[in-house]
Design a protein around this motif. Structure first.
Motif, mmCIF file in Angstrom:
data_model
loop_
_atom_site.group_PDB
_atom_site.id
_atom_site.type_symbol
_atom_site.label_atom_id
_atom_site.label_comp_id
_atom_site.label_asym_id
_atom_site.label_seq_id
_atom_site.Cartn_x
_atom_site.Cartn_y
_atom_site.Cartn_z
ATOM 1 N N TYR A 174 0.868 -1.070 0.339
ATOM 2 C CA TYR A 174 0.660 0.463 0.357
ATOM 3 C C TYR A 174 0.937 1.354 -0.193
ATOM 4 O O TYR A 174 1.387 1.554 0.848
ATOM 5 C CB TYR A 174 -1.175 -0.327 1.477
ATOM 6 C CG TYR A 174 -1.790 -1.108 1.261
ATOM 7 C CD1 TYR A 174 -2.587 -1.198 0.005
ATOM 8 C CD2 TYR A 174 -1.175 -2.194 2.444
ATOM 9 C CE1 TYR A 174 -3.029 -2.749 0.101
ATOM 10 C CE2 TYR A 174 -2.873 -3.136 1.728
ATOM 11 C CZ TYR A 174 -4.417 -3.561 1.227
ATOM 12 O OH TYR A 174 -4.083 -4.506 1.350
ATOM 13 N N LYS A 175 0.243 2.209 -1.496
ATOM 14 C CA LYS A 175 1.478 3.591 -1.020
ATOM 15 C C LYS A 175 0.759 4.973 -0.865
ATOM 16 O O LYS A 175 1.096 5.277 -0.314
ATOM 17 C CB LYS A 175 1.957 3.659 -2.242
ATOM 18 C CG LYS A 175 2.646 2.564 -3.428
ATOM 19 C CD LYS A 175 3.841 2.139 -2.787
ATOM 20 C CE LYS A 175 4.611 1.124 -2.415
ATOM 21 N NZ LYS A 175 6.141 0.306 -1.894
ATOM 22 N N THR A 176 -0.904 4.822 -0.804
ATOM 23 C CA THR A 176 -1.234 5.759 -0.481
ATOM 24 C C THR A 176 -3.141 4.684 0.222
ATOM 25 O O THR A 176 -3.236 3.550 0.447
ATOM 26 C CB THR A 176 -2.553 6.392 -2.096
ATOM 27 O OG1 THR A 176 -3.330 5.111 -2.580
ATOM 28 C CG2 THR A 176 -1.007 6.795 -3.269
ATOM 29 N N TRP A 177 -3.581 6.432 1.033
ATOM 30 C CA TRP A 177 -4.788 5.463 1.424
ATOM 31 C C TRP A 177 -5.684 5.007 0.845
ATOM 32 O O TRP A 177 -6.674 4.448 1.511
ATOM 33 C CB TRP A 177 -5.227 6.781 2.856
ATOM 34 C CG TRP A 177 -3.816 6.966 3.509
ATOM 35 C CD1 TRP A 177 -2.966 8.280 3.881
ATOM 36 C CD2 TRP A 177 -3.319 6.710 4.443
ATOM 37 N NE1 TRP A 177 -2.298 8.058 4.748
ATOM 38 C CE2 TRP A 177 -3.330 6.715 5.240
ATOM 39 C CE3 TRP A 177 -4.625 5.599 4.868
ATOM 40 C CZ2 TRP A 177 -2.399 6.677 7.078
ATOM 41 C CZ3 TRP A 177 -3.761 5.168 6.599
ATOM 42 C CH2 TRP A 177 -3.093 6.027 7.473
ATOM 43 N N LYS A 178 -6.030 5.915 -0.154
ATOM 44 C CA LYS A 178 -6.790 5.365 -1.375
ATOM 45 C C LYS A 178 -6.834 3.619 -1.679
ATOM 46 O O LYS A 178 -7.793 3.132 -2.114
ATOM 47 C CB LYS A 178 -7.204 5.591 -2.700
ATOM 48 C CG LYS A 178 -8.622 5.915 -3.144
ATOM 49 C CD LYS A 178 -7.959 6.915 -4.185
ATOM 50 C CE LYS A 178 -9.587 6.752 -4.921
ATOM 51 N NZ LYS A 178 -10.468 6.799 -4.182
ATOM 52 N N ASP A 179 -5.524 3.424 -1.792
ATOM 53 C CA ASP A 179 -4.972 2.032 -1.943
ATOM 54 C C ASP A 179 -5.208 0.671 -0.879
ATOM 55 O O ASP A 179 -5.881 -0.386 -0.718
ATOM 56 C CB ASP A 179 -3.512 2.232 -1.896
ATOM 57 C CG ASP A 179 -2.876 2.203 -2.576
ATOM 58 O OD1 ASP A 179 -3.458 2.867 -4.160
ATOM 59 O OD2 ASP A 179 -1.917 2.551 -3.690
ATOM 60 N N ILE A 180 -5.353 1.024 0.083
ATOM 61 C CA ILE A 180 -6.312 0.389 1.782
ATOM 62 C C ILE A 180 -7.990 1.040 1.555
ATOM 63 O O ILE A 180 -8.493 -0.233 1.927
ATOM 64 C CB ILE A 180 -5.302 1.107 2.750
ATOM 65 C CG1 ILE A 180 -4.529 0.707 2.711
ATOM 66 C CG2 ILE A 180 -6.660 0.943 4.002
ATOM 67 C CD1 ILE A 180 -3.622 1.695 3.875
ATOM 68 N N PRO A 182 -10.730 3.014 -0.933
ATOM 69 C CA PRO A 182 -11.510 3.855 -1.667
ATOM 70 C C PRO A 182 -11.971 4.857 -1.341
ATOM 71 O O PRO A 182 -12.168 6.162 -1.733
ATOM 72 C CB PRO A 182 -12.131 3.222 -2.648
ATOM 73 C CG PRO A 182 -12.799 1.922 -1.677
ATOM 74 C CD PRO A 182 -11.710 1.466 -1.155
ATOM 75 N N ASN A 186 -6.047 9.658 -1.781
ATOM 76 C CA ASN A 186 -5.426 9.365 -2.745
ATOM 77 C C ASN A 186 -4.031 10.140 -2.548
ATOM 78 O O ASN A 186 -3.450 11.062 -3.475
ATOM 79 C CB ASN A 186 -6.329 9.319 -4.397
ATOM 80 C CG ASN A 186 -5.354 8.952 -5.069
ATOM 81 O OD1 ASN A 186 -3.774 8.148 -4.797
ATOM 82 N ND2 ASN A 186 -4.935 9.896 -6.307
ATOM 83 N N LYS A 188 -0.104 10.138 -0.309
ATOM 84 C CA LYS A 188 1.068 8.843 0.255
ATOM 85 C C LYS A 188 0.966 8.580 1.392
ATOM 86 O O LYS A 188 1.128 9.111 2.241
ATOM 87 C CB LYS A 188 2.269 9.182 -0.509
ATOM 88 C CG LYS A 188 3.444 9.265 -0.066
ATOM 89 C CD LYS A 188 4.915 9.178 -0.658
ATOM 90 C CE LYS A 188 6.459 8.674 -0.784
ATOM 91 N NZ LYS A 188 7.018 9.682 -1.096
#
Length: 364
Positions: A174-180, A182, A186, A188
């Motif tokens: 996971y690079k961004t909060w949105k990756d975790i 939606p 978005n 970092k």
């Protein structure tokens, strides 16, 4: 050192001026022994404590009141972190060691063993109040309105269940909060968290990472439902730069202020209201005084004072300091001056328990 029989033989074998010289030598030796014993028992004229940077401001405020009313020297306080303070505290029982360790976590069994080994056997714990550990962001950042501890675990952990195949662990992708999630920004992932020397580190590991990890069903399966394996898998922070441990709170605050993507984890009293930092709700609860006092907000910590009973008789003012520390003037709900600097007060029964601990300590 000469024994009594040796001294008699010396006097018998000599006379006149030689006997006078011998008697002078014996008297000087005896006086030196008395002086040395007296120095060992001499009171230290100030209180010494070491430990938590979170508890230190409260200990200092009490020390200032104590000094004003007693006209004694204010305590000397080393704000070096809970772990480092307890290490000094447990290093010995003499007055060259701290009288009090201040901490935001319970003393560990290994630390108690060290205390016992070094002769520190009678210790009393006094809990004076509560404070929240908060996750903060810059007021200028893209707002993260709420995070769950599951979100935080997935952002902080070294290994997580594979999003494509939850039957295996993989290095954190996971690079961004949105990756975790939606619904999250978005932005970092950058988290500044306290290093192991700070008691708040234990809050991060146990109350955030472990608690968040336990909310993921796959982690139970992957670790074979073995508690030790689960703890080991859940409490390893990532090492790719997204999670950074800090020793100095001031430096961490500056990093979060300067970086709109950064989040910081710290005790609520570590930053002022005008620092430009905004606490984030955790699991749907804001760190308000009522939610902290009623243990609804999930990240709370006690303000602990560990005191050596043996030092009460040879450290000037220690009993008076403890009386001020647990007074209603200091920790009371309506007029306690410690609440003005960020402490959430205990219930009356718990405040009375703190006073009873001091009464029991000073009665012996």
């Amino acid at each position: 050192m000469l024994r009594t029989d040796d001294r008699h033989h010396l006097l018998a074998d000599n006379s006149g001026e030689d006997q006078m010289l011998i008697r002078h030598s014996i008297l000087t030796s005896a006086l030196w022994m008395v002086a040395t014993t007296s120095m060992a028992a001499t009171e230290r004229d100030y209180i010494s404590m070491a430990g938590s940077t979170t508890v230190a401001p409260f200990a200092t405020a009490v020390g200032e009141r104590f000094s004003q009313t007693s006209h004694l020297r204010p305590p000397q306080i080393q704000a070096i972190g809970s772990g480092a303070g307890l290490k000094l505290f447990c290093s010995g029982a003499g007055t060259e060691t701290p009288d009090i360790a201040i901490a935001v976590r319970p003393i560990k069994p290994t630390e108690r063993e060290t205390c016992e080994k070094n002769g520190v056997k009678d210790i009393v714990e006094i809990n004076i109040g509560t404070i929240a550990t908060v996750v903060v962001q810059s007021n200028a950042s893209a707002k993260v309105g709420n995070l769950t501890r599951k979100n935080l675990f997935l952002a902080m952990a070294k290994e997580v269940p594979d999003p494509k195949n939850s039957a295996k662990l993989i290095p954190n992708p996971y690079k961004t909060w949105k990756d975790i999630d939606p619904t999250l920004p978005n932005t970092k992932i950058t988290i500044w968290a306290p290093a192991e020397m700070h008691g708040t580190h234990d809050i991060v590991i146990n109350q955030i990472m472990l608690a968040g990890c336990q909310q993921i069903d796959a982690m139970q399966t992957l670790t074979g439902n073995d508690p030790k394996t689960l703890v080991a898998a859940c409490t390893q922070p990532r090492e790719d730069g997204a999670y950074v441990e800090f020793k100095d709170y001031g430096a961490a605050i500056k990093e979060v202020q300067a970086n709109p993507n950064a989040l910081g984890i710290m005790a609520q009293n570590q930053f002022s209201q005008d620092a430009g930092l905004n606490p984030i709700a955790i699991d749907g609860y804001e760190p308000s005084a009522p939610s902290i006092a009623h243990s609804v907000y999930p990240l709370t910590e006690s303000l602990r004072f560990y005191v050596k009973k043996a030092h009460l008789s040879n450290v000037t003012g220690l009993q008076n300091y403890l009386a001020e520390l647990t007074s209603e003037t200091a920790i009371g709900t309506n007029r306690g001056y410690l609440s003005a600097i960020g402490m959430v007060t205990l219930s009356l029964p718990d405040r009375n328990l703190a006073r009873a601990s001091v009464a029991d300590l000073t009665a012996r």
